[in-house]
Design a protein around this motif. Structure first.
Motif, PDB file in Angstrom:
ATOM      1  N   MET A   1       0.857  -1.196   0.000  1.00  0.00           N
ATOM      2  CA  MET A   1       0.000   0.000   0.000  1.00  0.00           C
ATOM      3  C   MET A   1       0.885   1.234   0.000  1.00  0.00           C
ATOM      4  SD  MET A   1      -2.918   1.129   2.745  1.00  0.00           S
ATOM      5  CE  MET A   1      -3.949  -0.239   2.249  1.00  0.00           C
ATOM      6  N   PRO A   2       0.557   2.256  -0.771  1.00  0.00           N
ATOM      7  CA  PRO A   2       1.386   3.462  -0.813  1.00  0.00           C
ATOM      8  C   PRO A   2       1.359   4.194   0.512  1.00  0.00           C
ATOM      9  CG  PRO A   2      -0.692   3.800  -1.989  1.00  0.00           C
ATOM     10  CD  PRO A   2      -0.620   2.363  -1.661  1.00  0.00           C
ATOM     11  N   ASP A   3       2.446   4.946   0.774  1.00  0.00           N
ATOM     12  CA  ASP A   3       2.519   5.737   1.993  1.00  0.00           C
ATOM     13  C   ASP A   3       1.492   6.855   1.945  1.00  0.00           C
ATOM     14  OD1 ASP A   3       3.528   6.644   4.408  1.00  0.00           O
ATOM     15  OD2 ASP A   3       4.803   8.107   3.389  1.00  0.00           O
ATOM     16  N   ARG A   4       0.842   7.062   3.130  1.00  0.00           N
ATOM     17  CA  ARG A   4      -0.198   8.085   3.192  1.00  0.00           C
ATOM     18  C   ARG A   4       0.416   9.393   3.661  1.00  0.00           C
ATOM     19  NH1 ARG A   4      -4.349   8.610   1.104  1.00  0.00           N
ATOM     20  NH2 ARG A   4      -5.537   9.353   2.862  1.00  0.00           N
ATOM     21  N   LEU A  30     -22.323   6.315  -4.165  1.00  0.00           N
ATOM     22  CA  LEU A  30     -21.685   5.398  -3.213  1.00  0.00           C
ATOM     23  C   LEU A  30     -20.751   4.429  -3.927  1.00  0.00           C
ATOM     24  CD1 LEU A  30     -24.701   4.583  -0.850  1.00  0.00           C
ATOM     25  CD2 LEU A  30     -22.612   5.787  -0.209  1.00  0.00           C
ATOM     26  N   ASP A  31     -21.199   3.903  -5.060  1.00  0.00           N
ATOM     27  CA  ASP A  31     -20.363   2.959  -5.808  1.00  0.00           C
ATOM     28  C   ASP A  31     -19.080   3.630  -6.290  1.00  0.00           C
ATOM     29  OD1 ASP A  31     -22.295   1.051  -5.421  1.00  0.00           O
ATOM     30  OD2 ASP A  31     -23.242   1.350  -7.382  1.00  0.00           O
ATOM     31  N   ARG A  32     -19.195   4.845  -6.794  1.00  0.00           N
ATOM     32  CA  ARG A  32     -18.002   5.563  -7.258  1.00  0.00           C
ATOM     33  C   ARG A  32     -17.041   5.828  -6.112  1.00  0.00           C
ATOM     34  NH1 ARG A  32     -21.314  10.116 -10.736  1.00  0.00           N
ATOM     35  NH2 ARG A  32     -21.519   8.968 -12.709  1.00  0.00           N
ATOM     36  N   ILE A  33     -17.595   6.176  -4.931  1.00  0.00           N
ATOM     37  CA  ILE A  33     -16.741   6.522  -3.786  1.00  0.00           C
ATOM     38  C   ILE A  33     -15.963   5.307  -3.300  1.00  0.00           C
ATOM     39  CG2 ILE A  33     -16.835   7.150  -1.344  1.00  0.00           C
ATOM     40  CD1 ILE A  33     -19.084   9.110  -2.128  1.00  0.00           C
ATOM     41  N   THR A  34     -16.601   4.141  -3.195  1.00  0.00           N
ATOM     42  CA  THR A  34     -15.880   2.946  -2.734  1.00  0.00           C
ATOM     43  C   THR A  34     -14.766   2.585  -3.701  1.00  0.00           C
ATOM     44  OG1 THR A  34     -17.570   1.547  -3.783  1.00  0.00           O
ATOM     45  CG2 THR A  34     -17.820   2.000  -1.431  1.00  0.00           C
ATOM     46  N   SER A  35     -15.036   2.729  -4.997  1.00  0.00           N
ATOM     47  CA  SER A  35     -14.006   2.432  -5.992  1.00  0.00           C
ATOM     48  C   SER A  35     -12.847   3.421  -5.866  1.00  0.00           C
ATOM     49  CB  SER A  35     -14.609   2.493  -7.391  1.00  0.00           C
ATOM     50  OG  SER A  35     -13.627   2.287  -8.369  1.00  0.00           O
ATOM     51  N   LEU A  36     -13.172   4.680  -5.660  1.00  0.00           N
ATOM     52  CA  LEU A  36     -12.156   5.720  -5.554  1.00  0.00           C
ATOM     53  C   LEU A  36     -11.280   5.513  -4.318  1.00  0.00           C
ATOM     54  CD1 LEU A  36     -10.957   8.433  -6.457  1.00  0.00           C
ATOM     55  CD2 LEU A  36     -12.780   9.581  -5.186  1.00  0.00           C
ATOM     56  N   ILE A  37     -11.903   5.204  -3.176  1.00  0.00           N
ATOM     57  CA  ILE A  37     -11.133   5.030  -1.935  1.00  0.00           C
ATOM     58  C   ILE A  37     -10.232   3.794  -2.030  1.00  0.00           C
ATOM     59  CG2 ILE A  37     -11.296   4.567   0.540  1.00  0.00           C
ATOM     60  CD1 ILE A  37     -13.903   6.189   0.549  1.00  0.00           C
ATOM     61  N   ALA A  38     -10.769   2.689  -2.563  1.00  0.00           N
ATOM     62  CA  ALA A  38      -9.962   1.475  -2.692  1.00  0.00           C
ATOM     63  C   ALA A  38      -8.753   1.729  -3.590  1.00  0.00           C
ATOM     64  CB  ALA A  38     -10.810   0.341  -3.257  1.00  0.00           C
ATOM     65  N   ASP A  39      -8.979   2.442  -4.696  1.00  0.00           N
ATOM     66  CA  ASP A  39      -7.882   2.752  -5.620  1.00  0.00           C
ATOM     67  C   ASP A  39      -6.851   3.660  -4.964  1.00  0.00           C
ATOM     68  OD1 ASP A  39      -6.630   2.968  -8.348  1.00  0.00           O
ATOM     69  OD2 ASP A  39      -7.198   5.072  -8.031  1.00  0.00           O
ATOM     70  N   SER A  40      -7.322   4.680  -4.243  1.00  0.00           N
ATOM     71  CA  SER A  40      -6.427   5.653  -3.633  1.00  0.00           C
ATOM     72  C   SER A  40      -5.597   5.038  -2.514  1.00  0.00           C
ATOM     73  CB  SER A  40      -7.228   6.833  -3.101  1.00  0.00           C
ATOM     74  OG  SER A  40      -6.389   7.776  -2.485  1.00  0.00           O
ATOM     75  N   MET A  41      -6.209   4.117  -1.751  1.00  0.00           N
ATOM     76  CA  MET A  41      -5.507   3.521  -0.608  1.00  0.00           C
ATOM     77  C   MET A  41      -4.806   2.218  -0.964  1.00  0.00           C
ATOM     78  SD  MET A  41      -7.851   4.373   2.718  1.00  0.00           S
ATOM     79  CE  MET A  41      -6.466   3.949   3.766  1.00  0.00           C
ATOM     80  N   GLY A  42      -4.969   1.758  -2.188  1.00  0.00           N
ATOM     81  CA  GLY A  42      -4.283   0.556  -2.618  1.00  0.00           C
ATOM     82  C   GLY A  42      -4.798  -0.701  -1.935  1.00  0.00           C
ATOM     83  N   THR A  43      -6.095  -0.769  -1.674  1.00  0.00           N
ATOM     84  CA  THR A  43      -6.691  -1.964  -1.049  1.00  0.00           C
ATOM     85  C   THR A  43      -7.611  -2.652  -2.053  1.00  0.00           C
ATOM     86  OG1 THR A  43      -8.546  -0.681  -0.169  1.00  0.00           O
ATOM     87  CG2 THR A  43      -6.626  -0.940   1.250  1.00  0.00           C
ATOM     88  N   GLU A  44      -7.816  -3.944  -1.823  1.00  0.00           N
ATOM     89  CA  GLU A  44      -8.713  -4.690  -2.725  1.00  0.00           C
ATOM     90  C   GLU A  44     -10.187  -4.413  -2.419  1.00  0.00           C
ATOM     91  OE1 GLU A  44      -4.996  -7.309  -2.398  1.00  0.00           O
ATOM     92  OE2 GLU A  44      -6.225  -6.125  -1.035  1.00  0.00           O
ATOM     93  N   VAL A 133     -15.080   0.859   5.689  1.00  0.00           N
ATOM     94  CA  VAL A 133     -14.165  -0.275   5.860  1.00  0.00           C
ATOM     95  C   VAL A 133     -13.273  -0.420   4.632  1.00  0.00           C
ATOM     96  CG1 VAL A 133     -14.009  -2.787   6.126  1.00  0.00           C
ATOM     97  CG2 VAL A 133     -15.776  -1.507   7.365  1.00  0.00           C
ATOM     98  N   VAL A 134     -11.976  -0.703   4.871  1.00  0.00           N
ATOM     99  CA  VAL A 134     -11.090  -1.154   3.801  1.00  0.00           C
ATOM    100  C   VAL A 134     -10.476  -2.487   4.234  1.00  0.00           C
ATOM    101  CG1 VAL A 134     -10.566   1.114   2.822  1.00  0.00           C
ATOM    102  CG2 VAL A 134      -9.172   0.237   4.702  1.00  0.00           C
TER     103      VAL A 134
END
Length: 745
Positions: A1-4, A30-44, A133-134
């Motif tokens: 996961m990238p450094d925050r 909501l769907d766009r936000i979950t995709s965006l957060i997962a991508d930004s935080m590098g989580t599945e 949750v991530v």
């Protein structure tokens, strides 16, 4: 996961804001936000759980879990890791989720392959909205900066949820739109329909994301400087304040100058929040911590935190208490709590009052009863749910509030009000008739009062007089002790308005839950049984003497009735009685006109007085049973505790047998006896008291018509026989026998 880093956080928040600005429904956002957060935080995985109701969380959007589980996976508050985060308001960060305490496997989500779990609450100033949750397959704990970054994102989501950004067809996350039922407690009976008027309108943060951290820091610093100046100004003008009030302001000053508080908000701004959102985030986080504290003192500091944070938010947003909005038609006041002076300022314009806090004996409840305004207390979270102008139904009889009710509820409620109004019209025809039963026995029905505004009800209600005039309201609604001349003028106006009808003045009944603004709280473990009423008067003879002098001068030679509250021993009554007689003789020696007809009585609110010697009863011109206190002491059931106060029935045979003992004692000494309290105004209870031999009842004006109507239909001799027959059969509760008799009429 990238450094925050703080830069990454600001970038994510801006991308979130841009995503929210794109047209689309709540589910799409909501769907766009979950995709965006997962991508930004590098989580599945990124998932958003929102509350469907106060006890149930629902999976509303996910990136990485089984899409079919959205709006199907639900859990109770406290259930599983997500439920634990929601219940405690504290993040959970674990690299081995299945081994974490409270883990619950949801097979329909397909989450069994993800080891790491980070869940943070989505909350806004004590209002729990959901959980963010991530998750990732890699078994590791998330870094502190990553947890902090997700908390910042959750804060923005909370503000967006508050603004209705995620309202969907499923009814999740749509605050302030749907009908809500609040179950509280009765503070004052009655029913009212109207529109919400918030005593302290909530501050709405419309810009949670800050574009320029330096600009936001400057805005925060300017608002903090203004807040400190406000508090310093209040302290400079604190002449006349007692030690306790000054200590509150000193606590405010210390918090406003807290470097840690300021540093945390500056850090939040650096992460991408606006100044307003930073204030709310710190308030929400601190509230979550304090609410978990077992220390009552720490939990009480929530009010200080909320007050100073709201002051700061109003400075930042310009959303002052005076919003410029006009009081709506048929306003119903909604507040966390309110003082008696503020409630009196609204006066009879209000149709009802709903409070999150309060008690049946609080200042607000006393004023509401005096104004005959329906009051519901303990309506938790209503200030966070209600908006100015919302339709609201207040059922003070049941302690229920309907906010934004459906049409069927409104129709049924209006029918109830119409039936009550129709009944009052019928009772109006009885106004000039005596409360005389079929056997010819007459019961005197008196009214309770505490304000000059009550007195117009004296003739309109058909009351025979004022059985209880509460003198403490004039003390509770002032910031200083009233002067003797002011009290004398007020009492004179009361007696003038009553004309030839008798008014029984109760001396100052303070203490317990009625603490004067200028009186130091005693912090007693059991204030209802502590330093209150006549105990305070005898310990502070100067205040008692001033009030007695004011009453004597107000009478100006007219008949005067004075009774002393919460007398527990004959010695207390004799001491108070002697103080009144001494002041009467002193006034006469000074050449002032004194009442020739001076009646001195006691309120019997403690069981001990029922066993007092005969000399006590002989010395009393009249005794008034204070039913509210007497019942709580008889049953050892705190009347402020909803779990127990309704558990014990007034028509319990043991309690009525005890009341009969008092009736017999008063008959033997030829002492006038009355019953005063909530039960005196309830027709079935009032009729039962009359059947046992009490010939004077004092109640709120609106109850006189229903009580008189029932007495005139009944035969007290017959009812007495019915009660005795029920006792002979061993009945512990006499209500069934009384209601069966009434059904036969």
């Amino acid at each position: 996961m990238p450094d925050r880093s703080k830069g990454d956080s600001r970038t994510l928040l801006r991308r979130l804001r841009d995503t929210l600005a794109v047209p689309g429904g709540g589910q799409l956002r909501l769907d766009r936000i979950t995709s965006l957060i997962a991508d930004s935080m590098g989580t599945e995985v990124c998932s958003i759980y929102l509350f469907r109701d106060p006890e149930t969380l629902e999976l509303c959007a996910t990136e990485g879990l089984n899409p079919a589980s959205v709006h199907h996976t639900r859990m109770r508050l406290g259930e599983g890791l997500v439920g634990r985060v929601a219940r405690t308001g504290v993040p959970i960060n674990t690299g081995d989720a299945p081994s974490a305490p409270g883990f619950r496997y949801m097979p329909e989500t397909g989450e069994e392959i993800y080891s790491s779990f980070l869940g943070v609450p989505i909350q806004r100033v004590g209002e729990k909205l959901g959980v963010l949750v991530v998750q990732s397959k890699q078994a590791r704990q998330f870094l502190e900066d990553e947890v902090y970054g997700l908390e910042v994102v959750a804060m923005v989501l909370a503000e967006m949820t508050e603004l209705g950004a995620f309202s969907a067809d499923h009814g999740i996350g749509a605050t302030h739109r749907f009908p809500v039922l609040f179950r509280g407690a009765t503070g004052q009976e009655g029913a009212a329909e109207g529109r919400v008027w918030l005593h302290e309108p909530r501050v709405v943060v419309t810009n949670p994301v800050g574009d320029d951290p330096e600009v936001e820091r400057q805005r925060l610093q300017e608002a903090i400087d203004a807040l400190r100046a406000q508090i310093d100004g209040m302290l400079e003008n604190a002449t006349g304040m007692d030690k306790e009030q000054r200590q509150v302001l000193e606590a405010y000053k210390m918090l406003a100058r807290s470097r840690g508080w300021m540093a945390r908000m500056v850090e939040d701004i650096g992460a991408g929040l606006s100044a307003e959102a930073a204030v709310e985030k710190e308030q929400s986080m601190a509230r979550a911590r304090l609410e978990q504290s077992p220390d009552p003192y720490m939990r009480e500091r929530l009010n200080d935190l909320a007050d100073i944070s709201n002051r700061l938010l109003r400075l930042l947003t310009g959303q002052g208490q005076d919003t410029g909005a006009a009081l709506p038609e048929n306003p119903v006041l909604v507040a966390r709590n309110i003082g008696p002076a503020e409630l009196l300022d609204y006066g009879r314009k209000l149709k009802g009052v709903v409070l999150e806090e309060g008690s049946v004996g609080s200042h607000a409840a006393i004023v509401a009863r005096a104004l005959a305004i329906p009051l519901v207390i303990h309506a938790e979270r209503i200030t966070t749910e209600a908006l100015n102008g919302d339709t609201i139904l207040v059922d003070g009889d049941q302690g229920i509030v309907h906010l934004r009710p459906e049409d069927s509820i409104v129709a049924a409620f209006r029918d109830k009000i119409a039936m009550a109004n129709e009944a009052q019209k019928r009772y109006a025809d009885l106004r000039d008739l005596p409360a005389e039963d079929r056997s010819g026995q007459v019961v005197s029905l008196m009214m309770n009062a505490g304000l000059m505004a009550d007195l117009p009800s004296l003739n309109g209600s058909g009351a025979d007089g004022v059985g209880l005039f509460r003198t403490e309201l004039q003390f509770l609604t002032r910031s200083r002790v009233p002067r003797r001349g002011e009290l004398a003028a007020l009492y004179k106006r009361v007696m003038d308005a009553a004309g030839d009808k008798r008014v029984q003045f109760r001396t100052l009944d303070i203490g317990s839950d009625k603490v004067l603004p200028y009186m130091k709280p005693q912090d007693e473990p059991n204030p209802a049984m502590g330093w209150r009423a006549i105990r305070v008067g005898l310990d502070k003879p100067g205040v008692l003497r001033m009030q007695l002098q004011a009453l004597l001068r107000a009478a100006g030679g007219r008949p005067l009735s004075v009774m002393f509250p919460f007398v527990a021993t004959p010695d207390e009554f004799h001491a108070a009685r002697n103080a009144l007689l001494h002041e009467r003789d002193r006034e006469a020696a000074l050449g002032r006109i004194v009442p020739e007809d001076l009646r001195i009585g006691a309120m019997l609110e403690t069981p001990s007085l029922a066993f007092a010697q005969d000399s006590f009863y002989a010395a009393c011109d009249f005794i008034s049973i204070g039913g509210n206190d007497l019942k709580q002491f008889f049953f050892a059931a705190d009347r402020e505790n909803e779990r127990v106060r309704r558990r014990y029935d007034t028509l319990d045979n043991a309690f009525l047998t005890f009341i009969e003992r008092i009736i017999v004692r008063c008959q033997h000494s030829d002492t006038t006896l009355s019953f005063c309290g909530e039960d005196a105004g309830r027709p079935i209870e009032a009729l039962t008291f009359a059947a046992l031999g009490i010939r004077n009842l004092s109640m709120r004006p609106a109850s006189i018509g229903p009580v008189k109507h029932l007495i005139r239909r009944a035969d007290l001799v017959e009812l007495r026989q019915v009660i005795q027959r029920a006792r002979n059969t061993g009945a512990q509760n006499l209500r069934p026998a009384v209601t069966e008799y009434l059904a036969s009429l």
